[in-house]
Design a protein around this motif. Structure first.
Motif, PDB file in Angstrom:
ATOM      1  N   UNK A   1     -71.073 -34.941 -25.833  1.00 12.12           N
ATOM      2  CA  UNK A   1     -70.196 -34.091 -26.637  1.00 12.12           C
ATOM      3  C   UNK A   1     -69.403 -33.172 -25.734  1.00 12.12           C
TER       4      UNK A   1
ATOM      5  N   UNK B   1     -64.532 -40.956 -36.753  1.00 12.14           N
ATOM      6  CA  UNK B   1     -65.464 -39.826 -36.715  1.00 12.14           C
ATOM      7  C   UNK B   1     -64.904 -38.703 -37.591  1.00 12.14           C
TER       8      UNK B   1
ATOM      9  N   UNK C   1     -74.906 -39.889 -27.633  1.00 10.36           N
ATOM     10  CA  UNK C   1     -73.622 -39.320 -28.081  1.00 10.36           C
ATOM     11  C   UNK C   1     -73.649 -37.800 -27.992  1.00 10.36           C
ATOM     12  N   UNK C   2     -74.783 -37.205 -28.337  1.00 10.21           N
ATOM     13  CA  UNK C   2     -74.868 -35.737 -28.252  1.00 10.21           C
ATOM     14  C   UNK C   2     -74.695 -35.256 -26.818  1.00 10.21           C
TER      15      UNK C   2
ATOM     16  N   UNK D   1     -70.929 -36.598 -34.255  1.00 15.67           N
ATOM     17  CA  UNK D   1     -70.957 -37.698 -33.269  1.00 15.67           C
ATOM     18  C   UNK D   1     -71.090 -39.071 -33.945  1.00 15.67           C
ATOM     19  N   UNK D   2     -71.183 -39.070 -35.291  1.00 18.56           N
ATOM     20  CA  UNK D   2     -71.322 -40.354 -35.993  1.00 18.56           C
ATOM     21  C   UNK D   2     -70.025 -40.692 -36.726  1.00 18.56           C
TER      22      UNK D   2
ATOM     23  N   UNK E   1     -79.185 -43.641 -29.632  1.00 25.25           N
ATOM     24  CA  UNK E   1     -77.752 -43.548 -29.908  1.00 25.25           C
ATOM     25  C   UNK E   1     -77.344 -42.095 -30.159  1.00 25.25           C
ATOM     26  N   UNK E   2     -78.147 -41.399 -30.983  1.00 25.85           N
ATOM     27  CA  UNK E   2     -77.823 -39.997 -31.286  1.00 25.85           C
ATOM     28  C   UNK E   2     -77.871 -39.148 -30.016  1.00 25.85           C
TER      29      UNK E   2
END
Lengths: 423, 230
Positions: free
Chosen positions: A22, B141, A18-19, B100-101, A14-15
């Motif tokens: 960006x 966010x 999403x990164x 991003x969280x 997930x991280x």
């Protein structure tokens, strides 16, 4: 301390995901460059493999099969008197091997073909009526027909030779073959058919006759009719992949001081060399493309790492270990490379499928009759990709991209949290 | 009250270019469990350096430091990571949320690293976000939150992981008066209810007003250490 940190794969995923998004534009540009590079590689390899396979296939079919049994010295010093004395025994023995193949006894002679108008050096091939050459050349006959048993002196020649000898169907040609002692053996032959293959080497220099007709010249060299003297036995395997196995089995059994078992690679070393050099050139090109891909990924991931220094410091401060940080950055690279490979396959695969179906016509670039390294390439090339190539390409790009993530990942893990938080 | 944090003769030197800076000098300090203490002093007095050493982000040049019975002066870098993960909650001046969280995921993050199960960490994260007044903004966010809201998320993140000690470096410095007061009230309330120890570095007189104890640093030394009655 009893407590142990733990980060599930789903969180890494997930991280990383999403990164990666960006900076959508940057990721899309990187993905596009990787995918186009990969697609180009897929296309060029597909074309190259197809060309090579086509040349090898033609060399095997127009030549002497996957495996050839012949006189040991014939390959390096071909002469009419270097033949297999006892073709019958060899053929009977081969029958018992139950090879999934077509076995073609052949007589190859270097001869002089002479008419009242001209005389030229040529290669005569004595074959049986079901020889694989028939499949390839019968349809290329432009005048006359194929060899028939009721015309034992019948021969088939190419149109190039017919022009030189000014011969037509029905013309008489004297076939003269030199003998070991310096004498010669002459026989009369009559043109029964004329073919046009588009391959100079065949059209100008090949004469086809029945095995029986050609055997007269070997008998003149001391061969015994009942023993069926032959220049070679050509074995056309139905399964290309069984060549190594059968070469080994047959070599063990039939190799003697006089007889040798060879495969097409032994028979056509120049073709093997050509393919090796051609592959080498292609590998260099692919390496360059791969470098572009690798630096594209390093650029994207490293930029992502450098602009997130503070965030990495925070994660380290919160208790994320260096290993987790490395894994997190590597996950981003893995995702990027997975996406690149998928898109690359969509781009390259589509082009490959199109070219595999419709082909590309190179007849404008390859003059008719051109031969390379003892064989030729069909002017329309259809892309071919073996499953091995698909795995190979996928793994190479995947591993290269993964490796390209290592430096940014290690760099991220080495950022001291306190310095990073100050940034 | 038992002593949670103990520092003995802590010294810290670092190089600034070619000049050696003596940032902390013979710091002796004990902080009891449940204390709400403020480190005050002018810029460059060593407040942040001291907090970083206590939080395991930096190491002392010499001296002894222990937290909850663990000697921090001798443990490895990996053990320090584990120590920060399970024993310390951080609140930074610049909020430092992961962009991003979402707010909920930011609060869950430390608990994820701790290995808590999904149900437990979601429940705890929601509970603390509710306490800091962000129950209706959990899915936002950080970029969609104001500074005050982001700092509240940071407070929830620090406390949801169940630390022994919360270290807050100038937590109200970037906030306006209203948000700063609201945040202080939340932290004070949580400290009281959860019996969590808080140690702040601050210039903010409002923080000093609510703190049980004011430790004043000057030139890397403790100048005064006063207990305030509430």
């Amino acid at each position: 301390m009893q407590q142990k940190a733990h980060l599930p794969l789903s969180v890494f995923f997930m991280l990383a995901w999403r990164n990666l998004w960006r900076h959508k534009r940057r990721t899309i540009i990187t993905l596009s460059s990787i995918a186009i590079g990969f697609g180009l590689t897929v296309f060029s390899i597909g074309m190259q493999d197809s060309g090579h396979n086509n040349m090898v296939e033609n060399a095997i079919n127009m030549g002497d099969g996957h495996i050839t049994i012949q006189h040991r010295d014939y390959l390096h010093s071909p002469a009419n008197y270097r033949f297999l004395n006892d073709g019958n025994s060899l053929l009977e023995s081969l029958e018992k091997e139950n090879i999934n193949a077509q076995i073609a006894p052949r007589i190859s002679l270097q001869i002089l073909a002479s008419t009242a108008h001209n005389a030229i050096g040529a290669a005569m091939q004595g074959i049986e009526s079901n020889d694989p050459l028939r499949k390839l050349l019968e349809k290329k006959i432009t005048t006359g027909g194929w060899l028939t048993p009721n015309k034992p002196r019948g021969i088939i020649i190419g149109d190039g030779m017919a022009r030189k000898l000014k011969a037509k169907v029905g013309s008489k040609i004297v076939i003269i073959a030199g003998k070991k002692g310096g004498d010669s053996e002459s026989q009369l032959a009559r043109v029964q058919g004329i073919f046009r293959s588009g391959i100079d080497e065949l059209d100008k220099y090949l004469i086809l006759s029945s095995l029986e007709y050609a055997s007269q010249y070997l008998i003149a060299e001391g061969g015994i009719t009942e023993n069926k003297p032959l220049t070679r036995i050509a074995i056309f395997l139905n399964d290309d992949k069984s060549m190594e196995k059968w070469k080994q089995i047959l070599s063990t059994k039939y190799n003697t001081e006089e007889v040798v078992v060879l495969d097409w690679e032994d028979m056509l070393p120049q073709l093997v060399q050509y393919i090796v050099f051609d592959d080498l050139g292609a590998y260099i090109m692919q390496f360059i493309i791969l470098l572009v891909i690798v630096f594209g990924i390093i650029n994207t991931v490293l930029m992502g790492v450098l602009e997130r220094t503070r965030e990495f410091g925070l994660l380290r401060a919160l208790g994320m270990s260096k290993n987790y940080l490395v894994t997190m950055v590597l996950f981003e690279t893995v995702l990027l490379s997975c996406l690149a490979v998928v898109i690359g396959w969509i781009v390259g695969g589509s082009v490959h499928l199109y070219v595999a179906t419709y082909g590309i016509d190179f007849s404008g670039m390859i003059p008719e009759g051109t031969t390379f390294a003892g064989t030729f390439m069909d002017p329309i090339v259809y892309s071919e990709l073996s499953s091995e190539r698909i795995y190979q390409l996928t793994i190479i790009v995947f591993v290269a991209t993964l490796l390209s993530g290592i430096y940014p990942a290690i760099k991220a893990s080495r950022i001291p949290p306190i310095e990073a938080l100050k940034s | 009250m038992t002593s949670l944090l103990e520092l003995k003769k802590i010294e810290k030197y670092y190089m600034q270019g070619e000049i050696q800076v003596h940032a902390l000098r013979e710091i002796d300090l004990k902080v009891a469990e449940g204390e709400f203490a403020a480190l005050v002093g002018p810029s460059g007095s060593g407040k942040t350096t001291l907090l970083n050493i206590i939080g395991g982000l930096d190491v002392a040049s010499s001296g002894f430091i222990s937290l909850n019975g663990l000697d921090l002066s001798t443990i490895t870098s990996h053990a320090l990571s584990q120590f920060r993960l399970f024993q310390i909650g951080f609140i930074f001046q610049a909020y430092n949320l992961v962009p991003v969280l979402s707010a909920l995921e930011n609060v869950e993050l430390v608990m994820v690293l701790q290995g808590r199960n999904k149900k437990e960490r979601t429940e705890r994260a929601k509970h603390y976000l509710n306490i800091v007044g962000l129950s209706n903004m959990m899915d936002r966010r950080p970029s969609a939150l104001s500074g005050g809201q982001q700092q509240r998320v940071a407070v929830a993140r620090a406390l949801a992981a169940g630390p022994k000690l919360v270290l807050a470096d100038e937590p109200t410095a970037n906030l306006d008066s209203e948000n700063a007061t609201a945040l202080l009230n939340i932290m004070f309330k949580l400290a009281k209810e959860e019996q969590t120890t808080f140690l702040f570095s601050t210039h903010d007189p409002r923080v000093m007003d609510v703190a049980h104890r004011i430790i004043t640093l000057s030139d890397g030394m403790i100048k005064s250490d006063e207990i305030h009655s509430q």
